[in-house]
Design a protein around this motif. Structure first.
Motif, PDB file in Angstrom:
ATOM      1  N   PRO A  40       0.792  -1.240   0.000  1.00 39.76           N
ATOM      2  CA  PRO A  40       0.000   0.000   0.000  1.00 39.76           C
ATOM      3  C   PRO A  40       0.816   1.279   0.000  1.00 39.76           C
ATOM      4  O   PRO A  40       0.285   2.351  -0.289  1.00 39.76           O
ATOM      5  CB  PRO A  40      -0.828  -0.126   1.282  1.00 39.76           C
ATOM      6  CG  PRO A  40      -0.044  -1.052   2.162  1.00 39.76           C
ATOM      7  CD  PRO A  40       0.594  -2.021   1.234  1.00 39.76           C
ATOM      8  N   GLN A  41       2.111   1.183   0.279  1.00 38.15           N
ATOM      9  CA  GLN A  41       2.929   2.399   0.296  1.00 38.15           C
ATOM     10  C   GLN A  41       3.549   2.687  -1.072  1.00 38.15           C
ATOM     11  O   GLN A  41       4.287   3.653  -1.225  1.00 38.15           O
ATOM     12  CB  GLN A  41       4.041   2.278   1.346  1.00 38.15           C
ATOM     13  CG  GLN A  41       3.548   2.155   2.775  1.00 38.15           C
ATOM     14  CD  GLN A  41       4.151   3.216   3.672  1.00 38.15           C
ATOM     15  OE1 GLN A  41       3.563   4.254   3.928  1.00 38.15           O
ATOM     16  NE2 GLN A  41       5.349   2.958   4.133  1.00 38.15           N
ATOM     17  N   ILE A  42       3.260   1.851  -2.079  1.00 40.58           N
ATOM     18  CA  ILE A  42       3.855   1.988  -3.408  1.00 40.58           C
ATOM     19  C   ILE A  42       2.774   2.322  -4.429  1.00 40.58           C
ATOM     20  O   ILE A  42       1.732   1.672  -4.470  1.00 40.58           O
ATOM     21  CB  ILE A  42       4.587   0.695  -3.821  1.00 40.58           C
ATOM     22  CG1 ILE A  42       5.664   0.330  -2.790  1.00 40.58           C
ATOM     23  CG2 ILE A  42       5.207   0.844  -5.215  1.00 40.58           C
ATOM     24  CD1 ILE A  42       6.292  -1.033  -3.009  1.00 40.58           C
ATOM     25  N   SER A  43       3.022   3.354  -5.260  1.00 41.01           N
ATOM     26  CA  SER A  43       2.090   3.728  -6.324  1.00 41.01           C
ATOM     27  C   SER A  43       2.815   3.730  -7.661  1.00 41.01           C
ATOM     28  O   SER A  43       3.921   4.261  -7.771  1.00 41.01           O
ATOM     29  CB  SER A  43       1.502   5.130  -6.072  1.00 41.01           C
ATOM     30  OG  SER A  43       0.736   5.150  -4.880  1.00 41.01           O
ATOM     31  N   ASN A 199       5.614   6.872  12.210  1.00 33.61           N
ATOM     32  CA  ASN A 199       6.434   7.010  13.426  1.00 33.61           C
ATOM     33  C   ASN A 199       7.917   7.194  13.118  1.00 33.61           C
ATOM     34  O   ASN A 199       8.765   7.130  14.015  1.00 33.61           O
ATOM     35  CB  ASN A 199       6.229   5.817  14.356  1.00 33.61           C
ATOM     36  CG  ASN A 199       6.720   4.503  13.744  1.00 33.61           C
ATOM     37  OD1 ASN A 199       7.270   4.472  12.642  1.00 33.61           O
ATOM     38  ND2 ASN A 199       6.523   3.416  14.472  1.00 33.61           N
ATOM     39  N   GLN A 200       8.237   7.402  11.802  1.00 31.92           N
ATOM     40  CA  GLN A 200       9.597   7.689  11.322  1.00 31.92           C
ATOM     41  C   GLN A 200      10.541   6.492  11.336  1.00 31.92           C
ATOM     42  O   GLN A 200      11.752   6.646  11.173  1.00 31.92           O
ATOM     43  CB  GLN A 200      10.221   8.843  12.124  1.00 31.92           C
ATOM     44  CG  GLN A 200       9.474  10.156  11.986  1.00 31.92           C
ATOM     45  CD  GLN A 200       9.394  10.618  10.532  1.00 31.92           C
ATOM     46  OE1 GLN A 200      10.411  10.843   9.901  1.00 31.92           O
ATOM     47  NE2 GLN A 200       8.185  10.742   9.998  1.00 31.92           N
ATOM     48  N   THR A 201      10.008   5.294  11.499  1.00 31.92           N
ATOM     49  CA  THR A 201      10.832   4.099  11.342  1.00 31.92           C
ATOM     50  C   THR A 201      10.819   3.675   9.882  1.00 31.92           C
ATOM     51  O   THR A 201       9.887   3.973   9.130  1.00 31.92           O
ATOM     52  CB  THR A 201      10.325   2.940  12.220  1.00 31.92           C
ATOM     53  OG1 THR A 201       8.961   2.647  11.862  1.00 31.92           O
ATOM     54  CG2 THR A 201      10.391   3.318  13.698  1.00 31.92           C
ATOM     55  N   GLY A 202      11.865   2.965   9.443  1.00 35.00           N
ATOM     56  CA  GLY A 202      11.966   2.545   8.051  1.00 35.00           C
ATOM     57  C   GLY A 202      11.015   1.409   7.707  1.00 35.00           C
ATOM     58  O   GLY A 202      10.785   0.506   8.525  1.00 35.00           O
ATOM     59  N   ASP A 203      10.432   1.461   6.527  1.00 37.21           N
ATOM     60  CA  ASP A 203       9.523   0.423   6.051  1.00 37.21           C
ATOM     61  C   ASP A 203      10.327  -0.627   5.295  1.00 37.21           C
ATOM     62  O   ASP A 203      10.864  -0.361   4.220  1.00 37.21           O
ATOM     63  CB  ASP A 203       8.465   1.036   5.135  1.00 37.21           C
ATOM     64  CG  ASP A 203       7.412   0.020   4.690  1.00 37.21           C
ATOM     65  OD1 ASP A 203       7.587  -1.180   4.965  1.00 37.21           O
ATOM     66  OD2 ASP A 203       6.419   0.440   4.063  1.00 37.21           O
ATOM     67  N   ILE A 204      10.408  -1.838   5.827  1.00 38.20           N
ATOM     68  CA  ILE A 204      11.220  -2.884   5.209  1.00 38.20           C
ATOM     69  C   ILE A 204      10.630  -3.338   3.872  1.00 38.20           C
ATOM     70  O   ILE A 204      11.336  -3.914   3.044  1.00 38.20           O
ATOM     71  CB  ILE A 204      11.395  -4.098   6.142  1.00 38.20           C
ATOM     72  CG1 ILE A 204      10.035  -4.743   6.446  1.00 38.20           C
ATOM     73  CG2 ILE A 204      12.111  -3.698   7.423  1.00 38.20           C
ATOM     74  CD1 ILE A 204      10.171  -6.075   7.172  1.00 38.20           C
ATOM     75  N   HIS A 205       9.351  -3.054   3.637  1.00 41.19           N
ATOM     76  CA  HIS A 205       8.724  -3.469   2.384  1.00 41.19           C
ATOM     77  C   HIS A 205       9.186  -2.627   1.192  1.00 41.19           C
ATOM     78  O   HIS A 205       8.846  -2.931   0.049  1.00 41.19           O
ATOM     79  CB  HIS A 205       7.204  -3.401   2.505  1.00 41.19           C
ATOM     80  CG  HIS A 205       6.650  -4.367   3.507  1.00 41.19           C
ATOM     81  ND1 HIS A 205       6.310  -3.987   4.779  1.00 41.19           N
ATOM     82  CD2 HIS A 205       6.416  -5.699   3.427  1.00 41.19           C
ATOM     83  CE1 HIS A 205       5.873  -5.030   5.452  1.00 41.19           C
ATOM     84  NE2 HIS A 205       5.933  -6.085   4.658  1.00 41.19           N
TER      85      HIS A 205
END
Length: 217
Positions: A40-43, A199-205
């Motif tokens: 969902p974070q990719i377009s 929360n400013q943590t990196g998204d591993i996906h």
């Protein structure tokens, strides 16, 4: 050349059934936006750049190309896992055309580009099997890089907007290794993703890489 969707699962099947699709018109351009349901974070954006804009960016960036660098421990260094050349373009160097492109990015994403890095032109060619091995734009696993110096208190890389300037006959796919998603380079299209969670943590996906260019550039 690229196919119609430019989206495949890693097993080679077209992934249309796994996409949320909608159309938008911005800056007089009609675009098709595809959002993978499992990422969902990719377009994926078709029709983002005109042919004139593609040619302009290539012409502007080509004379400035140098060996690509990567950020490691707050420093820019040449890395063996990235085989390409890169040019950095400031907004004022790109004039009205680049200003228009950046405005369109801002309208589409809702992001304020005053905090963004300079536009980066990447050149990956078949002659040197141009590639970029899987990595995070936000840093390394478990550690978000916040040492960018392009603006005061810049913070981490919240998002990435990647535009394709040429069709690649063979190779050059952008592969998101954690989501079974491979994007075919298609001139004028773009990929947008958020690197960081709220929360400013990196998204591993968002771990991704550029496959070697076998034919074309």
């Amino acid at each position: 050349h690229s196919n119609g969707s430019g989206v495949h699962s890693n097993n080679g099947d077209t992934a249309e059934e796994a996409l949320r699709v909608h159309r938008v018109t911005l800056d007089g351009r009609q675009m098709l936006i595809k959002e993978p349901l499992e990422a969902p974070q990719i377009s994926l954006i078709e029709g983002f750049l005109s042919k004139e804009e593609q040619d302009f960016l290539i012409k502007l960036g080509t004379p400035r190309l140098k060996a690509s660098l990567v950020f490691e421990r707050g420093e820019l260094v040449i890395a063996k896992y990235r085989s390409s050349r890169t040019a950095w373009i400031r907004t004022e160097e790109g004039g009205e055309m680049l200003t228009r492109i950046e405005r369109r990015i801002s309208l589409l994403t809702g992001l304020d580009l005053r905090w963004s890095e300079e536009t980066q032109i990447g050149f990956y060619a078949a002659g040197d099997l141009g590639r970029y091995e899987p990595h995070f734009d936000w840093g390394i696993a478990g550690e978000v890089n916040r040492d960018f110096k392009h603006a005061k208190d810049a913070g981490g890389r919240a998002a990435t907007f990647l535009m394709y300037l040429r069709d690649v006959p063979d190779g050059g796919h952008t592969v998101f290794t954690e989501t079974d998603l491979a994007v075919t380079p298609k001139a004028g299209s773009a990929v947008f993703w958020y690197n960081l969670h709220p929360n400013q943590t990196g998204d591993i996906h968002t771990r991704h890489g550029s496959c070697p260019v076998v034919q074309g550039e």
